[in-house]
Design a protein around this motif. Structure first.
Motif, PDB file in Angstrom:
ATOM      1  N   ASN A 229      21.449 -15.566  66.993  1.00 49.74           N
ATOM      2  CA  ASN A 229      21.784 -14.741  68.159  1.00 49.74           C
ATOM      3  C   ASN A 229      21.581 -13.265  67.840  1.00 49.74           C
ATOM      4  N   ASP A 230      21.713 -12.439  68.863  1.00 50.12           N
ATOM      5  CA  ASP A 230      21.402 -11.014  68.719  1.00 50.12           C
ATOM      6  C   ASP A 230      22.394 -10.282  67.832  1.00 50.12           C
ATOM      7  N   GLY A 231      23.662 -10.707  67.868  1.00 52.45           N
ATOM      8  CA  GLY A 231      24.642 -10.069  67.003  1.00 52.45           C
ATOM      9  C   GLY A 231      24.264 -10.217  65.545  1.00 52.45           C
ATOM     10  N   GLN A 232      23.883 -11.426  65.156  1.00 50.40           N
ATOM     11  CA  GLN A 232      23.462 -11.644  63.773  1.00 50.40           C
ATOM     12  C   GLN A 232      22.171 -10.873  63.474  1.00 50.40           C
ATOM     13  N   ALA A 233      21.287 -10.823  64.449  1.00 45.52           N
ATOM     14  CA  ALA A 233      20.049 -10.071  64.247  1.00 45.52           C
ATOM     15  C   ALA A 233      20.353  -8.614  63.892  1.00 45.52           C
ATOM     16  N   SER A 234      21.362  -8.044  64.548  1.00 48.32           N
ATOM     17  CA  SER A 234      21.719  -6.645  64.258  1.00 48.32           C
ATOM     18  C   SER A 234      22.198  -6.495  62.820  1.00 48.32           C
ATOM     19  N   GLY A 235      22.980  -7.479  62.332  1.00 45.07           N
ATOM     20  CA  GLY A 235      23.442  -7.430  60.950  1.00 45.07           C
ATOM     21  C   GLY A 235      22.308  -7.594  59.963  1.00 45.07           C
ATOM     22  N   VAL A 236      21.380  -8.487  60.273  1.00 40.85           N
ATOM     23  CA  VAL A 236      20.208  -8.701  59.421  1.00 40.85           C
ATOM     24  C   VAL A 236      19.388  -7.418  59.304  1.00 40.85           C
ATOM     25  N   ILE A 237      19.125  -6.810  60.439  1.00 43.25           N
ATOM     26  CA  ILE A 237      18.301  -5.594  60.458  1.00 43.25           C
ATOM     27  C   ILE A 237      18.989  -4.460  59.704  1.00 43.25           C
ATOM     28  N   LEU A 258      21.842  -5.926  75.441  1.00 50.80           N
ATOM     29  CA  LEU A 258      21.164  -4.663  75.726  1.00 50.80           C
ATOM     30  C   LEU A 258      20.610  -4.028  74.457  1.00 50.80           C
ATOM     31  N   ALA A 259      21.427  -3.995  73.404  1.00 49.55           N
ATOM     32  CA  ALA A 259      20.967  -3.401  72.145  1.00 49.55           C
ATOM     33  C   ALA A 259      19.779  -4.167  71.568  1.00 49.55           C
ATOM     34  N   ALA A 260      19.750  -5.482  71.783  1.00 50.30           N
ATOM     35  CA  ALA A 260      18.635  -6.292  71.298  1.00 50.30           C
ATOM     36  C   ALA A 260      17.354  -5.981  72.069  1.00 50.30           C
ATOM     37  N   ILE A 261      17.471  -5.818  73.375  1.00 54.10           N
ATOM     38  CA  ILE A 261      16.301  -5.453  74.175  1.00 54.10           C
ATOM     39  C   ILE A 261      15.736  -4.121  73.687  1.00 54.10           C
TER      40      ILE A 261
END
Length: 351
Positions: A229-237, A258-261
């Motif tokens: 999901n996008d939350g995990q993507a933010s942590g990965v990045i 929104l932050a993912a977009i």
């Protein structure tokens, strides 16, 4: 499996104030013992932004539109299955006519279903499957995982080592995402260097896991990352950035936050899965209102023995942001194209 087309027009105008709508109940209690047409909405957590920003207000607004004398008792479990069980029991005691339940723990929630049904209170499993529920509404979750994995295979050229971050083991949807993704990865040329089941879906855990793996693999050698999901993507990045990486490998996501977009437009995240939440939340409200009014619920299909509504997920990449979340008014251009993303928006033809 019959699908409900995503072609339904979603009308979520910015500034309508949906997010400010208040439930007749509260987050920490019942509805003061009120009897009658009470619908209990039990959501699992707040770390994923969709629940407070979309599911709750959209559900409440649709109930209000359809049933002026219905009450919504909103309860959030903060990722605590025991708390959610207590909330459900309290809602039943306080006169709920139906439970709309998005479970913290799908298996544990089967007990909630039995308790509710013994009190003649139907249960609508919302977004996550619960064995024995009267109804179930969600997206095709194995397809979500397949679409995420397929996108990553294409982006990496089907070679190299990847990290794989799944959702919470207690979340039945996470198992489906994982199963769908593995069905693609296991037949591909990609090698999963390390895999992690995030116990609470949190970005912090995702960042810690990724950072720990970068002790074993150079950040520049990570071909891609499957983030469920996008939350995990933010942590990965964040972890990759902290390791000194300037250009991100392809990273997947889900929920079209929104932050993912914005990350997709800037090139930090490769894709997300857009699940048109209004279709799901509003249909759940329609089902709940029909139940409290004693009306028939029609248009269902069978899913694991439960009458269900299953919706289609959509892949969002940089080249179709305009044709998905913008076209559907899920976000406005002004929300997406803030000062930091003006150039990225212009490059993607969003205006």
């Amino acid at each position: 499996m019959k699908k409900i087309a995503r072609a339904a027009i979603l009308i979520i105008a910015a500034g309508t104030g949906l997010a400010s709508l208040t439930a007749c109940g509260s987050d920490d209690g019942g509805d003061s013992g009120s009897k009658g047409k009470t619908i209990a909405l039990l959501l699992p957590e707040t770390k994923t932004t969709r629940y407070e920003a979309f599911d709750k207000p959209l559900f409440e607004a649709k109930v209000k539109e359809l049933c002026s004398d219905c009450k919504v008792n909103y309860l959030n479990a903060d990722q605590d299955a025991s708390k959610q069980q207590q909330q459900a029991e309290s809602a039943i005691t306080n006169g709920a006519s139906v439970l709309v339940l998005d479970p913290v723990d799908g298996k544990a929630a089967a007990g909630v279903v039995k308790s509710a049904q013994s009190s003649k209170v139907p249960v609508v499993a919302y977004d996550r499957f619960v064995e024995g529920a009267d109804y179930y509404l969600s997206f095709d979750n194995e397809t979500v995982g397949k679409k995420q994995a397929t996108a990553l295979v294409e982006a990496t050229g089907d070679k190299g080592e990847i990290l794989m971050l799944n959702g919470a083991p207690t979340d039945p949807n996470a198992a489906d995402f994982k199963k769908g993704a593995h069905s693609v990865f296991d037949e591909s040329g990609l090698k999963i260097k390390a895999e992690y089941d995030n116990p609470d879906w949190s970005p912090d855990n995702a960042q810690k896991f990724t950072s720990s793996q970068l002790n074993n693999i150079d950040a520049a050698d990570v071909a891609g990352v499957y983030a469920a999901n996008d939350g995990q993507a933010s942590g990965v990045i964040a972890a990759l950035r902290s390791a000194g990486l300037k250009e991100m490998p392809p990273v997947t996501g889900q929920d079209a936050e929104l932050a993912a977009i914005q990350r997709i437009l800037s090139g930090d995240q490769y894709m997300t899965i857009y699940k048109p939440i209004p279709i799901e939340a509003e249909k759940a409200a329609e089902v709940a209102v029909a139940i409290v009014n004693g009306d028939d619920v029609t248009g269902t299909e069978d899913f694991r023995g439960v009458k269900s509504f299953i919706f289609d997920p959509v892949v969002v990449k940089k080249d179709n942001v305009n044709d998905t979340v913008v076209k559907d008014k899920f976000y406005t251009v002004d929300q997406i194209c803030t000062a930091d993303y003006e150039k990225a928006c212009a490059d993607a033809g969003i205006s």
